[in-house]
Every structure is written in C-alpha cells, then in structure tokens.
Design a protein around this motif. Structure first.
Motif, PDB file in Angstrom:
ATOM      1  N   UNK A   1       2.082  -5.145  -8.208  1.00 35.69           N
ATOM      2  CA  UNK A   1       1.976  -5.568  -6.812  1.00 35.69           C
ATOM      3  C   UNK A   1       1.801  -4.449  -5.810  1.00 35.69           C
ATOM      4  N   UNK A   2       1.340  -3.287  -6.280  1.00 33.77           N
ATOM      5  CA  UNK A   2       1.112  -2.171  -5.354  1.00 33.77           C
ATOM      6  C   UNK A   2      -0.268  -1.572  -5.571  1.00 33.77           C
ATOM      7  N   UNK A   3      -0.781  -0.988  -4.522  1.00 32.44           N
ATOM      8  CA  UNK A   3      -2.033  -0.244  -4.569  1.00 32.44           C
ATOM      9  C   UNK A   3      -1.683   1.183  -4.160  1.00 32.44           C
ATOM     10  N   UNK A   4      -1.801   2.123  -5.097  1.00 33.70           N
ATOM     11  CA  UNK A   4      -1.425   3.519  -4.850  1.00 33.70           C
ATOM     12  C   UNK A   4      -2.686   4.343  -4.584  1.00 33.70           C
ATOM     13  N   UNK A   5      -2.674   5.050  -3.458  1.00 32.26           N
ATOM     14  CA  UNK A   5      -3.788   5.924  -3.098  1.00 32.26           C
ATOM     15  C   UNK A   5      -3.267   7.335  -2.899  1.00 32.26           C
ATOM     16  N   UNK A   6      -3.898   8.294  -3.590  1.00 29.12           N
ATOM     17  CA  UNK A   6      -3.567   9.703  -3.347  1.00 29.12           C
ATOM     18  C   UNK A   6      -4.495  10.197  -2.246  1.00 29.12           C
ATOM     19  N   UNK A   7      -3.903  10.854  -1.253  1.00 31.10           N
ATOM     20  CA  UNK A   7      -4.687  11.397  -0.145  1.00 31.10           C
ATOM     21  C   UNK A   7      -4.331  12.852   0.086  1.00 31.10           C
ATOM     22  N   UNK A   8      -5.347  13.605   0.451  1.00 35.54           N
ATOM     23  CA  UNK A   8      -5.176  14.996   0.860  1.00 35.54           C
ATOM     24  C   UNK A   8      -5.649  15.057   2.309  1.00 35.54           C
ATOM     25  N   UNK A   9      -4.723  15.253   3.231  1.00 38.23           N
ATOM     26  CA  UNK A   9      -5.079  15.253   4.646  1.00 38.23           C
ATOM     27  C   UNK A   9      -5.647  16.583   5.129  1.00 38.23           C
ATOM     28  N   UNK A  10      -5.618  17.619   4.293  1.00 35.27           N
ATOM     29  CA  UNK A  10      -6.201  18.904   4.693  1.00 35.27           C
ATOM     30  C   UNK A  10      -7.680  18.669   5.010  1.00 35.27           C
ATOM     31  N   UNK A  11      -8.123  19.183   6.108  1.00 39.35           N
ATOM     32  CA  UNK A  11      -9.522  19.116   6.548  1.00 39.35           C
ATOM     33  C   UNK A  11      -9.968  17.727   6.988  1.00 39.35           C
ATOM     34  N   UNK A  12      -9.074  16.755   7.015  1.00 37.78           N
ATOM     35  CA  UNK A  12      -9.441  15.408   7.468  1.00 37.78           C
ATOM     36  C   UNK A  12      -9.144  15.301   8.961  1.00 37.78           C
ATOM     37  N   UNK A  13     -10.010  14.651   9.719  1.00 44.67           N
ATOM     38  CA  UNK A  13      -9.763  14.522  11.159  1.00 44.67           C
ATOM     39  C   UNK A  13      -8.506  13.692  11.442  1.00 44.67           C
ATOM     40  N   UNK A  14      -7.805  14.007  12.513  1.00 45.45           N
ATOM     41  CA  UNK A  14      -6.560  13.294  12.837  1.00 45.45           C
ATOM     42  C   UNK A  14      -6.736  11.777  12.913  1.00 45.45           C
ATOM     43  N   UNK A  15      -7.826  11.292  13.468  1.00 49.15           N
ATOM     44  CA  UNK A  15      -8.039   9.842  13.587  1.00 49.15           C
ATOM     45  C   UNK A  15      -8.053   9.189  12.203  1.00 49.15           C
TER      46      UNK A  15
ATOM     47  N   UNK B   1       0.840  -1.198   0.000  1.00 49.84           N
ATOM     48  CA  UNK B   1       0.000   0.000   0.000  1.00 49.84           C
ATOM     49  C   UNK B   1       0.872   1.244   0.000  1.00 49.84           C
ATOM     50  N   UNK B   2       0.792   1.987  -1.093  1.00 47.31           N
ATOM     51  CA  UNK B   2       1.537   3.235  -1.246  1.00 47.31           C
ATOM     52  C   UNK B   2       0.554   4.383  -1.058  1.00 47.31           C
ATOM     53  N   UNK B   3       0.862   5.272  -0.121  1.00 48.25           N
ATOM     54  CA  UNK B   3       0.045   6.463   0.091  1.00 48.25           C
ATOM     55  C   UNK B   3       0.833   7.668  -0.388  1.00 48.25           C
TER      56      UNK B   3
ATOM     57  N   UNK C   1      -2.450   6.172   7.558  1.00 43.53           N
ATOM     58  CA  UNK C   1      -1.001   5.979   7.628  1.00 43.53           C
ATOM     59  C   UNK C   1      -0.668   4.616   8.236  1.00 43.53           C
ATOM     60  N   UNK C   2      -1.418   4.195   9.211  1.00 42.73           N
ATOM     61  CA  UNK C   2      -1.169   2.896   9.847  1.00 42.73           C
ATOM     62  C   UNK C   2      -1.398   1.740   8.869  1.00 42.73           C
TER      63      UNK C   2
ATOM     64  N   UNK D   1       4.328   2.311   2.115  1.00 42.44           N
ATOM     65  CA  UNK D   1       5.251   3.326   1.598  1.00 42.44           C
ATOM     66  C   UNK D   1       4.516   4.659   1.587  1.00 42.44           C
ATOM     67  N   UNK D   2       5.065   5.630   2.308  1.00 42.35           N
ATOM     68  CA  UNK D   2       4.502   6.977   2.376  1.00 42.35           C
ATOM     69  C   UNK D   2       5.334   7.884   1.479  1.00 42.35           C
ATOM     70  N   UNK D   3       4.675   8.524   0.509  1.00 41.57           N
ATOM     71  CA  UNK D   3       5.352   9.421  -0.439  1.00 41.57           C
ATOM     72  C   UNK D   3       4.772  10.814  -0.249  1.00 41.57           C
ATOM     73  N   UNK D   4       5.633  11.802  -0.006  1.00 43.51           N
ATOM     74  CA  UNK D   4       5.131  13.163   0.201  1.00 43.51           C
ATOM     75  C   UNK D   4       6.209  14.188  -0.088  1.00 43.51           C
ATOM     76  N   UNK D   5       5.757  15.360  -0.496  1.00 40.97           N
ATOM     77  CA  UNK D   5       6.627  16.516  -0.625  1.00 40.97           C
ATOM     78  C   UNK D   5       7.087  16.907   0.778  1.00 40.97           C
ATOM     79  N   UNK D   6       8.301  17.428   0.876  1.00 38.85           N
ATOM     80  CA  UNK D   6       8.841  17.908   2.146  1.00 38.85           C
ATOM     81  C   UNK D   6       7.809  18.819   2.815  1.00 38.85           C
ATOM     82  N   UNK D   7       7.509  18.530   4.053  1.00 37.27           N
ATOM     83  CA  UNK D   7       6.556  19.346   4.806  1.00 37.27           C
ATOM     84  C   UNK D   7       6.081  18.591   6.032  1.00 37.27           C
ATOM     85  N   UNK D   8       5.287  19.261   6.835  1.00 40.05           N
ATOM     86  CA  UNK D   8       4.852  18.721   8.122  1.00 40.05           C
ATOM     87  C   UNK D   8       4.111  17.398   8.004  1.00 40.05           C
TER      88      UNK D   8
END
Length: 173
Positions: free
Chosen positions: A45-59, A7-9, A65-66, A70-77
């Motif tokens: 052999x991978x499942x790629x999901x694009x996610x936008x965490x803006x406005x999504x609750x922390x839970x 699972x690639x996020x 993420x759990x 593989x977590x792929x992201x631009x440099x940032x918080x």
C-alpha cells in the motif's frame, strides 16, 4: 492526499556537481541504500520514490514534498522540507550517530506531523566520496512502517495512535 497508496519520499545524499557548485565529498551517505529501499518498497500500500534534491529547482522540490505522506531522510538540511509536508504526514529522520540535534523533531512537532527516528549505532566508512553509513535496514524499515501507519491514520483523520511496537522500534529495543 486522500485515497490510494501512501507516498513515501526517500531523500538520498550523494556527491554532486551542478553549475558552479561541486560537492565531490558528501557526509552522511547511506552505504546500503538499495537494501533499505527494497525493504521499504516491499511494504504493502505504499509508493516509494527516491529523490535527490541536489541541483533541482526549489519549486520542483516543494511540489514533490507537498505530494508526500512520509518523508525519510538522513539528518541534514533537507529535512527542513518537512515544513511543506501535507497535514497528517510523517517524518523519519535517520540520525548518523547517537546524540544528534533534535531540531527536526521539534520542527515536525511544531507542524503537528508524526516524527520517527532511527539512530545509527555503526561506524562510518570514509572514502574519497565521503562518509558512508551502513544502516540496520530491517530496523529502518520497521520505523518507516510505523511512520506509514501514522500517516495512514492522519490521512483518515484518526489522529495519532500510539502503537507499542512503534514506540519500542524507535528506541532500538
């Protein structure tokens, strides 16, 4: 997790407005995100999901993420989410410019995660929505493929294996 596709996020950065927060200008956006995602989704052999965490609750963010190998992201918080990746996972940081902070590299190593970086060398385009970087999509895909291999090895308990091609891919050679 064990078994099945890895699972690639892919975390996206886009302008957003939610409740009382307005970010109509967003730095470090990826101009050719669709091209990069198409190459990542072609990896077997991978499942790629694009996610936008803006406005999504922390839970919800942490649950996503759990369930990520593989977590792929631009440099940032958003890369601090690496703290909640499962054991054996990997992180791919996209650095917008050479010489970016190494905070997320240290965080990944502290957790025992695989860490890979793509350092962008092209200029940003600036418009009313923010900074847009055009990445070398094939380079990003080859680095993510290395992270996928590391996560697969981690999932299988093989530990970290240094692949010479992956070593050089992360150095732009």
């Amino acid at each position: 997790g064990t078994g099945g596709a890895l699972r690639v996020t892919f975390l996206t950065r886009r302008p957003y407005t939610c409740e009382s927060v307005e970010h109509s200008y967003m730095s470090r956006q990826i101009q050719n995100e669709e091209e990069v995602l198409a190459l990542l989704r072609a990896e077997p052999g991978v499942n790629v999901t694009r996610r936008d965490f803006a406005c999504r609750p922390p839970r919800e963010q942490l649950a996503a993420v759990a369930a990520t190998d593989v977590l792929v992201a631009m440099h940032g918080a958003a890369l601090t989410h690496a703290l909640f990746l499962p054991e054996g996972a990997a992180v791919v940081e996209i650095a917008p410019v050479p010489g970016a902070w190494r905070l997320f590299e240290h965080l990944a190593h502290m957790r025992g995660l695989g860490y890979f970086v793509h350092v962008n060398t092209g200029p940003a385009t600036i418009d009313e929505t923010g900074e847009l970087y055009t990445l070398k999509a094939k380079q990003v895909a080859s680095i993510v493929a290395c992270a996928i291999a590391a996560a697969r090895a981690g999932r299988e308990g093989a530990g970290s294996v240094i692949n010479p091609e992956c070593f050089w891919a992360t150095r732009g050679s």
